[in-house]
Design a protein around this motif. Structure first.
Motif, PDB file in Angstrom:
ATOM      1  N   GLN A  39       0.899  -1.251  -0.177  1.00  0.00           N
ATOM      2  CA  GLN A  39      -0.030  -0.153   0.213  1.00  0.00           C
ATOM      3  C   GLN A  39       0.966   1.101  -0.090  1.00  0.00           C
ATOM      4  O   GLN A  39       1.766   1.385   0.929  1.00  0.00           O
ATOM      5  CB  GLN A  39      -1.124   0.029   1.168  1.00  0.00           C
ATOM      6  CG  GLN A  39      -2.118   1.123   1.135  1.00  0.00           C
ATOM      7  CD  GLN A  39      -2.999   0.676   2.166  1.00  0.00           C
ATOM      8  OE1 GLN A  39      -2.937   0.295   3.282  1.00  0.00           O
ATOM      9  NE2 GLN A  39      -4.204   1.663   1.946  1.00  0.00           N
ATOM     10  N   ALA A  40       0.601   2.086  -1.235  1.00  0.00           N
ATOM     11  CA  ALA A  40       1.297   3.160  -1.020  1.00  0.00           C
ATOM     12  C   ALA A  40       0.539   4.397  -0.390  1.00  0.00           C
ATOM     13  O   ALA A  40      -0.753   4.037  -0.669  1.00  0.00           O
ATOM     14  CB  ALA A  40       1.728   3.632  -2.717  1.00  0.00           C
ATOM     15  N   PRO A  41       1.101   5.583  -0.379  1.00  0.00           N
ATOM     16  CA  PRO A  41       0.220   6.642   0.330  1.00  0.00           C
ATOM     17  C   PRO A  41      -0.680   7.043  -0.467  1.00  0.00           C
ATOM     18  O   PRO A  41      -0.459   7.388  -1.723  1.00  0.00           O
ATOM     19  CB  PRO A  41       1.309   7.699   0.569  1.00  0.00           C
ATOM     20  CG  PRO A  41       2.600   7.021   1.049  1.00  0.00           C
ATOM     21  CD  PRO A  41       2.514   5.821   0.021  1.00  0.00           C
ATOM     22  N   GLY A  42      -1.874   7.306   0.008  1.00  0.00           N
ATOM     23  CA  GLY A  42      -3.001   7.666  -0.848  1.00  0.00           C
ATOM     24  C   GLY A  42      -3.473   6.654  -1.829  1.00  0.00           C
ATOM     25  O   GLY A  42      -4.514   6.941  -2.756  1.00  0.00           O
ATOM     26  N   GLU A  89       8.365   3.298  -8.333  1.00  0.00           N
ATOM     27  CA  GLU A  89       6.886   2.841  -7.943  1.00  0.00           C
ATOM     28  C   GLU A  89       6.696   1.737  -7.140  1.00  0.00           C
ATOM     29  O   GLU A  89       5.388   1.307  -6.718  1.00  0.00           O
ATOM     30  CB  GLU A  89       6.255   2.900  -9.375  1.00  0.00           C
ATOM     31  CG  GLU A  89       6.781   2.097 -10.212  1.00  0.00           C
ATOM     32  CD  GLU A  89       7.817   2.389 -11.308  1.00  0.00           C
ATOM     33  OE1 GLU A  89       8.685   3.371 -10.724  1.00  0.00           O
ATOM     34  OE2 GLU A  89       7.926   1.872 -12.521  1.00  0.00           O
ATOM     35  N   ASP A  90       7.607   0.772  -6.786  1.00  0.00           N
ATOM     36  CA  ASP A  90       7.679  -0.010  -5.678  1.00  0.00           C
ATOM     37  C   ASP A  90       7.587   0.184  -4.403  1.00  0.00           C
ATOM     38  O   ASP A  90       7.017  -0.444  -3.534  1.00  0.00           O
ATOM     39  CB  ASP A  90       8.680  -1.279  -6.121  1.00  0.00           C
ATOM     40  CG  ASP A  90       8.750  -1.837  -7.271  1.00  0.00           C
ATOM     41  OD1 ASP A  90       9.873  -2.093  -7.896  1.00  0.00           O
ATOM     42  OD2 ASP A  90       7.512  -2.151  -7.885  1.00  0.00           O
ATOM     43  N   THR A 122      11.279   1.463   0.598  1.00  0.00           N
ATOM     44  CA  THR A 122      11.349   2.788  -0.266  1.00  0.00           C
ATOM     45  C   THR A 122      12.594   2.675  -1.252  1.00  0.00           C
ATOM     46  O   THR A 122      13.645   2.328  -0.826  1.00  0.00           O
ATOM     47  CB  THR A 122      11.870   3.928   0.930  1.00  0.00           C
ATOM     48  OG1 THR A 122      10.918   4.007   1.759  1.00  0.00           O
ATOM     49  CG2 THR A 122      11.870   5.202   0.141  1.00  0.00           C
ATOM     50  N   VAL A 123      12.237   3.033  -2.546  1.00  0.00           N
ATOM     51  CA  VAL A 123      13.042   2.880  -3.759  1.00  0.00           C
ATOM     52  C   VAL A 123      13.449   4.401  -3.960  1.00  0.00           C
ATOM     53  O   VAL A 123      12.557   4.907  -4.540  1.00  0.00           O
ATOM     54  CB  VAL A 123      12.435   2.020  -4.525  1.00  0.00           C
ATOM     55  CG1 VAL A 123      13.552   1.895  -5.758  1.00  0.00           C
ATOM     56  CG2 VAL A 123      12.126   0.823  -4.226  1.00  0.00           C
ATOM     57  N   SER A 124      14.653   4.651  -4.031  1.00  0.00           N
ATOM     58  CA  SER A 124      14.847   6.221  -4.385  1.00  0.00           C
ATOM     59  C   SER A 124      15.414   6.181  -5.885  1.00  0.00           C
ATOM     60  O   SER A 124      15.876   5.275  -6.356  1.00  0.00           O
ATOM     61  CB  SER A 124      16.325   6.920  -3.423  1.00  0.00           C
ATOM     62  OG  SER A 124      17.379   5.947  -3.553  1.00  0.00           O
ATOM     63  N   SER A 125      15.118   7.148  -6.653  1.00  0.00           N
ATOM     64  CA  SER A 125      15.532   7.185  -7.862  1.00  0.00           C
ATOM     65  C   SER A 125      16.828   7.932  -8.406  1.00  0.00           C
ATOM     66  O   SER A 125      17.471   8.334  -7.153  1.00  0.00           O
ATOM     67  CB  SER A 125      14.383   8.080  -8.703  1.00  0.00           C
ATOM     68  OG  SER A 125      14.418   9.327  -8.151  1.00  0.00           O
TER      69      SER A 125
END
Length: 125
Positions: A39-42, A89-90, A122-125
């Protein structure tokens, strides 16, 4: 009653890997279908992967096919989610879930009876 405890989340760069673990209590773990949701925020809770009681059948959402692998070790009462080639997006809270009864609706959160507390990925770009 089954208690589930996830671990293995964290911060990783895009393209990296993480392995989530879900340790279950109870002697009936081997009879449960197990699933991973996120579940991602929102956003609503989303199905990620599921595995049958004996590990013989696995299911994945299209967006993770070829990148994620679900597995289980019934001797250790543990289910795993190996996540490779991670993308921003993961990013989400990942939840482990157990279903007493198997059905064709492996992707439906309401089919699962027990849930863990979640672990942040959390996956940073």
């Amino acid at each position: 009653q089954v208690q589930l405890v996830e671990s293995g989340g964290g911060l990783v760069q895009a393209g990296g890997s993480l392995r989530l673990s879900c340790a279950a209590s109870g002697r009936t773990f081997s009879s449960y279908r197990m699933g991973w949701f996120r579940q991602a925020p929102g956003k609503e809770r989303e199905f990620v992967a599921a595995i049958s009681w004996n590990g013989g059948t696995t299911y994945y959402v299209d967006s993770v096919k070829g990148r994620f692998t679900i597995s289980r070790d019934n001797a250790k009462n543990t289910v795993y989610l190996q996540m490779n080639s991670l993308r921003p997006e993961d990013t989400a809270v990942y939840y482990c879930a157990a279903a007493r009864y198997s059905s064709s609706r492996y992707f439906d959160p309401t089919e699962y009876n027990y849930w863990g507390q979640g672990t942040q990925v959390t996956v940073s770009s």
